[in-house]
Design a protein around this motif. Structure first.
Motif, short mmCIF file in Angstrom:
data_model
loop_
_atom_site.label_atom_id
_atom_site.label_comp_id
_atom_site.label_asym_id
_atom_site.label_seq_id
_atom_site.Cartn_x
_atom_site.Cartn_y
_atom_site.Cartn_z
N VAL A 12 0.86 -1.18 0.00
CA VAL A 12 0.00 0.00 0.00
C VAL A 12 0.89 1.23 0.00
O VAL A 12 1.87 1.30 0.75
CB VAL A 12 -0.92 0.02 1.23
CG1 VAL A 12 -1.70 1.34 1.31
CG2 VAL A 12 -1.88 -1.16 1.20
N GLY A 13 0.59 2.19 -0.86
CA GLY A 13 1.38 3.41 -0.90
C GLY A 13 0.63 4.50 -1.64
O GLY A 13 -0.59 4.41 -1.85
N HIS A 15 7.30 2.63 -2.96
CA HIS A 15 8.40 3.54 -2.62
C HIS A 15 7.87 4.94 -2.31
O HIS A 15 6.80 5.34 -2.79
CB HIS A 15 9.39 3.59 -3.79
CG HIS A 15 10.72 4.14 -3.45
ND1 HIS A 15 10.98 5.49 -3.39
CD2 HIS A 15 11.90 3.52 -3.15
CE1 HIS A 15 12.25 5.68 -3.08
NE2 HIS A 15 12.83 4.49 -2.93
N SER A 16 8.62 5.68 -1.52
CA SER A 16 8.23 7.05 -1.19
C SER A 16 8.26 7.98 -2.39
O SER A 16 7.71 9.08 -2.33
CB SER A 16 9.15 7.60 -0.09
OG SER A 16 10.51 7.60 -0.53
N GLU A 52 12.75 -0.33 0.76
CA GLU A 52 13.39 0.98 0.67
C GLU A 52 14.12 1.27 1.98
O GLU A 52 13.53 1.21 3.06
CB GLU A 52 12.35 2.07 0.42
CG GLU A 52 12.92 3.47 0.35
CD GLU A 52 11.85 4.54 0.19
OE1 GLU A 52 12.22 5.73 0.15
OE2 GLU A 52 10.65 4.19 0.12
N ALA A 53 15.39 1.60 1.87
CA ALA A 53 16.19 1.95 3.05
C ALA A 53 16.28 3.47 3.19
O ALA A 53 15.78 4.23 2.36
CB ALA A 53 17.58 1.32 2.95
N SER A 54 16.96 3.92 4.23
CA SER A 54 17.02 5.35 4.53
C SER A 54 17.77 6.14 3.48
O SER A 54 17.62 7.37 3.40
CB SER A 54 17.67 5.57 5.90
OG SER A 54 18.99 5.01 5.93
N ASP A 55 18.57 5.48 2.63
CA ASP A 55 19.27 6.19 1.55
C ASP A 55 18.41 6.31 0.29
O ASP A 55 18.86 6.84 -0.73
CB ASP A 55 20.59 5.50 1.23
CG ASP A 55 20.43 4.05 0.77
OD1 ASP A 55 19.27 3.58 0.66
OD2 ASP A 55 21.46 3.38 0.53
N HIS A 97 17.38 3.94 -1.68
CA HIS A 97 17.57 2.84 -2.61
C HIS A 97 16.84 1.59 -2.12
O HIS A 97 16.40 1.52 -0.97
CB HIS A 97 19.06 2.54 -2.81
CG HIS A 97 19.83 3.70 -3.35
ND1 HIS A 97 19.45 4.39 -4.49
CD2 HIS A 97 20.97 4.31 -2.92
CE1 HIS A 97 20.31 5.36 -4.73
NE2 HIS A 97 21.24 5.33 -3.80
N LEU A 98 16.72 0.61 -3.01
CA LEU A 98 16.06 -0.65 -2.69
C LEU A 98 17.09 -1.72 -2.35
O LEU A 98 18.15 -1.79 -2.99
CB LEU A 98 15.21 -1.13 -3.87
CG LEU A 98 14.06 -0.23 -4.33
CD1 LEU A 98 13.49 -0.74 -5.64
CD2 LEU A 98 12.99 -0.15 -3.27
#
Length: 612
Positions: free
Chosen positions: A48-49, A98-99, A140-143, A145-146
């Motif tokens: 969900v996004g 993803h954001s 998704e990480a804090s940088d 990227h996946l």
């Protein structure tokens, strides 16, 4: 679910379920293509996004026989679009919302895709690093990227969304094959590894340093290390032994129990539920924060469900089930109608072995080791309670996760199941089932290093014949030894005699008992043999040069029929003479015989051939 359709005039699969190479069609034989009996999919992954226009979107990852696909929906109305990944088969194992407003999907055959529901655009990003079959999950990480883990070299990869490169970050664990779960928090990507020994590695996305987190007592035995984000948004890790930790960087805080798994939740707290029983009706459930619940219909385009097995029923119909979702169906040779019954086991996977006993179908299914019984004379009502139909009566155990065979025991009361074990395990099991009492007597690892795979009765009611396979559970070391024939005592649970027909056949792939003789087929080459129970000797061995197949006896003419490498052979069991009666490209090994018809199938199409 029951409906009638008119038919117009397929970790890593086992050898016995592999797809055959195409061969030239024999012009003199007229195959009748009956079309695609089942067109259903199921949800393998969800997310969900918000899309790039700022609208909320509900992603459902699905598949059919020819390609993976994702439907991206308005979560409250079910309207939306489908992203089809042509050329890439297998499940959509993971979707990351993803954001940046785009969705990212990874498929069972390796491809990674980007989707923009606001514009309808999709982009193929690439495949896993060379030598890797799949990227299981994407987060998704804090940088920004996946990150995802691979099989079979237990690597971590980064999907760089600035360059669209898939970067190989190296092995996480030196001994394991899977990075199966991923969780991200702060500077770390946590990697759950297995399956011969649990491990959880924390990877620092800035320094590249990695740290193994689980203590020794949580790594004993086969199994998975798990790294997961739960309902509270925090990362938890665990292995074997029932101990759990909440992570803060590299600090591990012990907890008594895990929180609930994360829900698929909209911004206002509305929750979405795409359970198996809903998806079979092309629906999902919406649960509002105020307690209101309602069902949402949605649509998808399914080319066809991959067929897995076919067999004949006592009513003369040809029954079958599909690869995933597991769907039981029946074809009537006279009317051409197909009846769709539903999922007979209640979960994803495949029915690996089945047999009719007193008009009821007994089934042993992967992936949940399920044993179910279905009576076609009663109304369809799947469940675990007495009176359910099909009724799930229990599990064969993780020592036997993929069943090679299921037969009625000589006592006429019990059934016997043989097969390979679950992930990371070796040796498989034989399970003796008392279906009336729902009891499972598990004989672990009776024929190490191999697994029991095929079963046959013998003239002695205390003895069965077992054919073995080299297969261990996925991820476990495979000891390459030739397949064996084993006379096994049901009372003492001991081997009486064993025979090795060939040094270069590693699986006994098919049994067919005719009186005092047992015909058998090896794999991968498909060599043929005959064992005589009277003399307890192998009396015939030959290499016909076609490939492995499953032998079937046709009562009408007393002949044996088998599909080998897309070729249908007819064999006289008395003279052992054989003839080719037909060929067809892409033909599966499984066939069914009823009346004047031989049924077979390709990936998703049912076929039949009139036998003269």
């Amino acid at each position: 679910m029951r409906c009638l359709l008119l038919v117009a005039a397929v970790l890593l699969p086992l050898i016995s379920h592999a797809w055959e190479a195409a061969t030239e069609i024999t012009p003199a034989n007229a195959w009748e293509d009956l079309g695609t009996p089942v067109k259903l999919s199921r949800v393998y992954s969800q997310a969900v996004g918000k899309d790039t226009a700022g609208d909320e979107v509900y992603y459902l990852g699905m598949t059919d026989a020819v390609r993976a696909f994702v439907v991206a929906l308005d979560p409250l109305t079910g309207e939306g679009q489908q992203f089809s990944f042509d050329g890439y088969t297998g499940q959509v194992w993971s979707i990351c919302a993803h954001s940046n407003g785009k969705g990212y999907a990874t498929t069972g055959s390796g491809g990674i895709f980007e989707m923009d529901p606001a514009t309808g655009e999709q982009r193929f990003i690439g495949n896993p690093p060379e030598g890797e079959a799949v990227v299981w999950e994407l987060y998704e990480a804090s940088d920004g990227h996946l990150y995802g883990g691979t099989y079979p070299s237990c690597k971590l990869v980064r999907v760089n969304l600035e360059t669209y490169e898939i970067e190989d970050l190296g092995r996480m664990d030196p001994d394991q094959m899977y990075v199966r779960t991923i969780a991200v928090e702060g500077d770390y990507v946590y990697c759950g590894c297995g399956v011969t020994g649990p491990a959880v590695w924390a990877y620092n996305i800035h320094s590249g340093e990695k740290t193994q987190l689980l203590p020794d007592e949580s790594r004993e035995g086969a199994g998975w290390g798990r790294a997961m984000t739960f309902e509270d948004g925090r990362v938890y890790v665990y292995g074997n032994g029932g101990k759990y930790w909440r992570m803060s960087g590299l600090e591990m805080e012990p907890v008594e129990k895990l929180p609930h798994t994360s829900y698929y939740e909209l911004e206002d707290g509305t929750m979405l539920f795409a359970y198996t029983e809903f998806i079979e009706q092309n629906q999902y459930m919406v649960s509002r924060p105020d307690g209101e619940k309602f069902m949402v219909d949605f649509e998808y385009d399914c080319s066809g469900t991959r067929l897995w097995d076919i067999f004949t029923g006592s009513d003369g119909r040809v029954y079958g089930n599909t690869h995933t979702p597991i769907t039981l169906f029946a074809h009537d040779p006279g009317s051409g109608e197909v009846e769709i019954f539903g999922n007979p086991v209640g979960h994803a996977g495949q029915v690996y072995a089945s047999t009719w006993i007193d008009g009821k179908l007994h089934m042993a299914a992967y992936s949940d080791c399920s044993y179910t019984i279905w009576d076609p004379a009663l109304e369809w009502n799947f469940g675990k309670e007495e009176g359910s139909n099909p009724r799930h009566i229990g599990k064969t155990s993780r020592e036997l996760q993929r069943a090679g065979d299921l037969i009625l025991a000589p006592d006429g009361t019990h059934t016997i199941v043989a097969g390979q074990p679950g992930y990371g395990k070796s040796g498989g099991a034989i399970v003796i089932v008392d279906s009336a009492a729902a009891e499972f007597d598990v004989v672990k690892q009776p024929f190490l290093p191999q697994s029991a795979w095929r079963l046959s009765t013998t003239p002695d009611d205390d003895v069965i014949m077992v054919g073995t396979s080299l297969y261990a559970g996925t991820g476990a070391p495979k000891v390459v030894t030739p397949g064996r024939l084993i006379l096994w005592d049901l009372r003492t649970r001991e081997t009486i005699k064993e025979f090795t027909p060939w040094e270069d056949e590693y699986v006994i792939d098919s049994f067919l008992r005719i009186g005092d003789q047992l015909w058998f087929v090896g794999a991968p080459n498909g060599k043929i043999g005959v064992f005589d129970f009277t003399t307890e000797e192998i009396v015939y061995l030959d290499d016909w040069g076609f490939g492995a197949g499953h032998l079937q006896l046709r009562e009408e003419d007393g002949m044996i029929y088998v599909a080998m490498a897309g070729t249908i052979l007819r064999i006289d069991p008395e003279t052992r003479e054989r003839e080719i009666i037909a060929t067809y490209p892409g033909l599966h090994r499984q066939i069914a015989l009823t009346g004047e018809w031989l049924y077979a199938f390709t990936a998703m199409d049912l076929l039949r051939l009139k036998i003269y």
